[in-house]
Design a protein around this motif. Structure first.
Motif, PDB file in Angstrom:
ATOM      1  N   LEU A 137      17.116  -0.847  -5.941  1.00 31.47           N
ATOM      2  CA  LEU A 137      18.047  -0.079  -6.442  1.00 31.47           C
ATOM      3  C   LEU A 137      17.859   1.262  -7.433  1.00 31.47           C
ATOM      4  N   ALA A 138      17.043   0.736  -8.251  1.00 31.05           N
ATOM      5  CA  ALA A 138      16.883   2.019  -9.198  1.00 31.05           C
ATOM      6  C   ALA A 138      16.418   3.413  -8.762  1.00 31.05           C
ATOM      7  N   ASP A 139      15.570   3.105  -7.166  1.00 30.74           N
ATOM      8  CA  ASP A 139      14.628   4.074  -6.687  1.00 30.74           C
ATOM      9  C   ASP A 139      15.750   5.517  -5.857  1.00 30.74           C
ATOM     10  N   PHE A 140      16.804   3.622  -5.238  1.00 30.81           N
ATOM     11  CA  PHE A 140      17.709   4.447  -4.362  1.00 30.81           C
ATOM     12  C   PHE A 140      19.413   5.447  -5.126  1.00 30.81           C
ATOM     13  N   THR A 141      19.426   5.171  -6.636  1.00 30.20           N
ATOM     14  CA  THR A 141      20.209   6.236  -7.577  1.00 30.20           C
ATOM     15  C   THR A 141      19.097   6.938  -7.926  1.00 30.20           C
ATOM     16  N   LYS A 142      17.713   6.999  -8.416  1.00 29.60           N
ATOM     17  CA  LYS A 142      17.397   7.902  -8.482  1.00 29.60           C
ATOM     18  C   LYS A 142      17.424   9.317  -7.452  1.00 29.60           C
ATOM     19  N   ALA A 143      16.696   8.602  -6.040  1.00 26.89           N
ATOM     20  CA  ALA A 143      17.530   9.757  -5.194  1.00 26.89           C
ATOM     21  C   ALA A 143      18.518  10.410  -4.251  1.00 26.89           C
ATOM     22  N   ILE A 144      19.760   9.630  -4.829  1.00 27.46           N
ATOM     23  CA  ILE A 144      20.957  10.070  -4.846  1.00 27.46           C
ATOM     24  C   ILE A 144      20.989  11.092  -6.089  1.00 27.46           C
ATOM     25  N   GLU A 145      20.806  10.608  -7.105  1.00 29.57           N
ATOM     26  CA  GLU A 145      21.044  11.802  -8.646  1.00 29.57           C
ATOM     27  C   GLU A 145      20.067  12.892  -7.944  1.00 29.57           C
ATOM     28  N   LEU A 146      18.934  13.148  -7.291  1.00 27.79           N
ATOM     29  CA  LEU A 146      18.232  14.079  -6.951  1.00 27.79           C
ATOM     30  C   LEU A 146      18.898  14.933  -5.574  1.00 27.79           C
TER      31      LEU A 146
ATOM     32  N   GLY B 222       0.953  -1.196   0.255  1.00 28.00           N
ATOM     33  CA  GLY B 222      -0.013   0.342  -0.309  1.00 28.00           C
ATOM     34  C   GLY B 222       1.006   1.393   0.697  1.00 28.00           C
ATOM     35  N   ALA B 223       1.793   0.851   0.930  1.00 26.40           N
ATOM     36  CA  ALA B 223       2.705   2.554   0.740  1.00 26.40           C
ATOM     37  C   ALA B 223       3.666   2.253  -0.019  1.00 26.40           C
ATOM     38  N   LEU B 224       3.308   1.741  -1.479  1.00 25.36           N
ATOM     39  CA  LEU B 224       4.783   1.392  -2.702  1.00 25.36           C
ATOM     40  C   LEU B 224       3.503   2.679  -3.915  1.00 25.36           C
ATOM     41  N   LEU B 225       2.454   2.213  -3.441  1.00 18.83           N
ATOM     42  CA  LEU B 225       2.094   3.058  -4.713  1.00 18.83           C
ATOM     43  C   LEU B 225       0.962   4.199  -3.726  1.00 18.83           C
ATOM     44  N   ASP B 226       0.911   4.513  -2.761  1.00 14.58           N
ATOM     45  CA  ASP B 226       1.307   5.860  -2.661  1.00 14.58           C
ATOM     46  C   ASP B 226       2.613   6.792  -2.746  1.00 14.58           C
ATOM     47  N   PHE B 227       3.191   6.397  -2.174  1.00 11.05           N
ATOM     48  CA  PHE B 227       5.220   6.951  -2.997  1.00 11.05           C
ATOM     49  C   PHE B 227       5.309   7.189  -4.729  1.00 11.05           C
ATOM     50  N   SER B 228       4.649   5.712  -5.650  1.00 12.00           N
ATOM     51  CA  SER B 228       4.248   5.410  -6.929  1.00 12.00           C
ATOM     52  C   SER B 228       3.391   7.217  -7.288  1.00 12.00           C
ATOM     53  N   ARG B 229       1.562   7.556  -6.609  1.00 13.28           N
ATOM     54  CA  ARG B 229       1.457   8.683  -6.453  1.00 13.28           C
ATOM     55  C   ARG B 229       1.818  10.449  -6.602  1.00 13.28           C
ATOM     56  N   SER B 230       2.300   9.854  -5.108  1.00 10.10           N
ATOM     57  CA  SER B 230       3.120  11.191  -5.066  1.00 10.10           C
ATOM     58  C   SER B 230       4.431  11.804  -5.977  1.00 10.10           C
ATOM     59  N   ILE B 231       4.819  10.417  -6.639  1.00  6.12           N
ATOM     60  CA  ILE B 231       6.290  10.897  -7.871  1.00  6.12           C
ATOM     61  C   ILE B 231       5.752  10.987  -8.997  1.00  6.12           C
ATOM     62  N   GLU B 232       4.486  10.322  -9.074  1.00  4.45           N
ATOM     63  CA  GLU B 232       3.878  11.168 -10.366  1.00  4.45           C
ATOM     64  C   GLU B 232       3.175  12.943  -9.994  1.00  4.45           C
ATOM     65  N   LEU B 233       2.782  12.289  -9.126  1.00  3.45           N
ATOM     66  CA  LEU B 233       2.895  14.669  -8.988  1.00  3.45           C
ATOM     67  C   LEU B 233       3.864  15.693  -8.774  1.00  3.45           C
ATOM     68  N   ASN B 234       5.115  14.968  -8.085  1.00  2.00           N
ATOM     69  CA  ASN B 234       6.065  15.479  -7.936  1.00  2.00           C
ATOM     70  C   ASN B 234       7.338  15.471  -8.208  1.00  2.00           C
ATOM     71  N   PRO B 235       7.582  14.560  -9.494  1.00  2.00           N
ATOM     72  CA  PRO B 235       9.044  13.722 -10.001  1.00  2.00           C
ATOM     73  C   PRO B 235      10.341  14.326  -9.344  1.00  2.00           C
ATOM     74  N   ASP B 236      10.685  15.043  -8.842  1.00  2.00           N
ATOM     75  CA  ASP B 236      11.789  15.712  -8.217  1.00  2.00           C
ATOM     76  C   ASP B 236      11.576  15.962  -7.032  1.00  2.00           C
TER      77      ASP B 236
ATOM     78  N   PRO C 276      12.998  13.707  -3.689  1.00  2.00           N
ATOM     79  CA  PRO C 276      13.914  12.369  -3.756  1.00  2.00           C
ATOM     80  C   PRO C 276      13.736  11.606  -2.631  1.00  2.00           C
ATOM     81  N   GLN C 277      12.699  11.988  -1.330  1.00  2.00           N
ATOM     82  CA  GLN C 277      12.480  11.685  -0.373  1.00  2.00           C
ATOM     83  C   GLN C 277      11.491  10.439  -1.197  1.00  2.00           C
ATOM     84  N   ALA C 278      10.388  10.592  -1.968  1.00  2.00           N
ATOM     85  CA  ALA C 278       9.648  10.248  -2.270  1.00  2.00           C
ATOM     86  C   ALA C 278      10.626   8.585  -3.039  1.00  2.00           C
ATOM     87  N   TYR C 279      10.984   8.614  -3.999  1.00  2.00           N
ATOM     88  CA  TYR C 279      11.927   7.910  -4.047  1.00  2.00           C
ATOM     89  C   TYR C 279      12.528   6.760  -3.384  1.00  2.00           C
TER      90      TYR C 279
END
Length: 446
Positions: A149-158, A113-127, A129-132
């Motif tokens: 791994l992909a999410d953590f890499t994106k969070a580090i990028e941001l 359930g948390a994963l779905l919420d975080f995904s929706r948060s990313i859709e609304l604000n893709p920049d 890093p906390q959501a990733y």
């Protein structure tokens, strides 16, 4: 989630409330009071202020969101989720509401359930890093390590300066058996936070897997220096020393690992191996016995009190609540007199007679909420928890704002294994102003 409160407060104060009408202005006053109390870490006071704002204006998403944050800071994540639900219902484009609800769901181990919420948060604000980062953590919890791994890499990028994200990415690489790849991440954590023992421990464990036992000992030495109560670091250092054939020193590390965590069967195996190499075959056999037998005993027994709250704890938590015995005008049926006599008999230790009087009070006045509640307290003390819950049900049906009843029903439900139902009742008790509920929530609902 404290990090999210202050910027969100400013946003909502600027955009979410309009002081056009006098009643609305009153809602604004309560809302601003809640913000002030949140900033001062008075989350109980903030919760009450936001509740009043909601009473004045039940269609303002900001009040529900901020009350949810207050509940989350009081570790009442179930209650927080209900408020975030309403905030999202009123404003479905609020990325932070989805993010915060996801955090509370993850605290309740609802990682999908948390994963779905975080995904929706990313859709609304893709920049953000906390959501990733949070989505990566939830993916890790359900063994979706490549996605994590992909999410953590994106969070580090941001946010390339966040040591925690490098650390969890290193752990994720270990889960994927990319031990060599994890080393640069742990090294980055050491560079950013040189006093963090977990970074040295993680790097040392990866070096063990890469057969760099000398390097592992060096890192684990540092980890133990910074955190001398970390049993896992002693275990891995003992293992590395054993591989280097330093059995005497390894034996001391296994001793310490077992002292810190007595059910570490791997440490018993390692110590047994060292004892065997050092000629202590009797001690070795004893340790191997422990390694074989430990954690292999499965005893099933039917327990009534199956929640984290035991019978003894239930009694202690229940006994802080007192019956509401206030003098009332005596009616023609004299139910109030039976009620008060029952309370007095109970205080004298005569529970049986007390129940008889309370039964009579209820018979004469079937809407007597206090009598149902008091009878429920006595039945709980007698060990008849299901009957106590039935009386509590009757009491809150008659008085839906009876905070103490929600508290009692909550701890009883929890003790019987209904953790979710119990914690929701405790949340309601706190929301209605019975503040001791939050101590129980903090201790038993997380």
């Amino acid at each position: 989630m404290k990090r999210l409160i202050l910027p969100l407060v400013t946003l909502f104060l600027c955009t979410s409330l309009s002081p056009s009408a006098s009643a609305q202005q009153t809602a604004v006053d309560f809302f601003e009071s809640g913000i002030t109390k949140s900033k001062a870490n008075d989350f109980t006071g903030a919760l009450q202020a936001f509740s009043m704002a909601i009473t004045m204006n039940p269609d303002n998403s900001a009040s529900y969101y901020n009350r949810g944050l207050a509940k989350a800071n009081l570790k009442d994540h179930r209650g927080a989720i209900l408020d975030y639900d309403r905030a999202i219902e009123l404003n479905g484009k609020d990325a932070l509401a989805y993010l915060s609800r996801g955090v509370s769901k993850s605290k309740q181990d609802d990682h999908r359930g948390a994963l779905l919420d975080f995904s929706r948060s990313i859709e609304l604000n893709p920049d953000d890093p906390q959501a990733y980062y949070n989505r990566g953590v939830s993916r890790s919890r359900i063994d979706q390590y490549r996605g994590a791994l992909a999410d953590f890499t994106k969070a580090i990028e941001l946010d390339p300066g966040n040591a925690q994200t490098y650390y969890v990415r290193g752990i994720t690489k270990q889960k994927l058996e990319d031990f060599a790849g994890s080393l640069p991440d742990f090294t980055k954590v050491v560079d950013l936070t040189p006093k963090r023992p977990q970074a040295y421990a993680g790097r040392g464990m990866s070096k063990v897997e890469l057969n760099d036992f000398t390097g592992a000992v060096t890192d684990l030495n540092k980890a133990i220096e910074l955190s001398p109560e970390d049993g896992e670091s002693f275990f891995y250092r003992g293992y590395a020393k054993g591989k280097l054939e330093d059995y005497k020193s390894a034996l001391a590390d296994y001793d310490r690992a077992i002292a810190l965590k007595g059910d570490n069967y791997r440490a018993y195996y390692g110590r047994g191996f060292c004892r065997s190499k050092l000629g202590d075959q009797k001690g070795a056999v004893q340790d191997f016995n422990q390694a074989i037998d430990m954690n292999n005993v499965n005893t099933d027994s039917k327990v009534v009190y199956s929640g984290k709250i035991s019978r003894v704890t239930l009694d202690k938590l229940r006994d802080v609540v007192q019956e509401r015995n206030k003098i009332n005008e005596l009616g023609n049926e004299r139910a109030e007199a039976y009620f008060s006599r029952g309370i007095s008999k109970n205080k004298q230790g005569d529970q049986k007679s007390a129940i008889i009087d309370l039964n009579k009070a209820i018979e004469l006045s079937p809407t007597y909420a206090e009598a149902y509640f008091s009878r429920g307290l006595i039945k709980s003390a007698q060990g008849d928890q299901r009957a106590a819950i039935m009386d509590c049900n009757s009491a809150v049906k008659l008085n839906p704002r009876y905070a103490e009843v929600y508290y009692i029903r909550g701890i009883i439900k929890h003790s019987l294994g209904d953790e979710n139902g119990g914690c929701l009742d405790l949340s309601k008790a706190g929301e209605l102003g019975y503040n001791p509920a939050y101590k129980v929530i903090s201790d038993y609902c997380n």
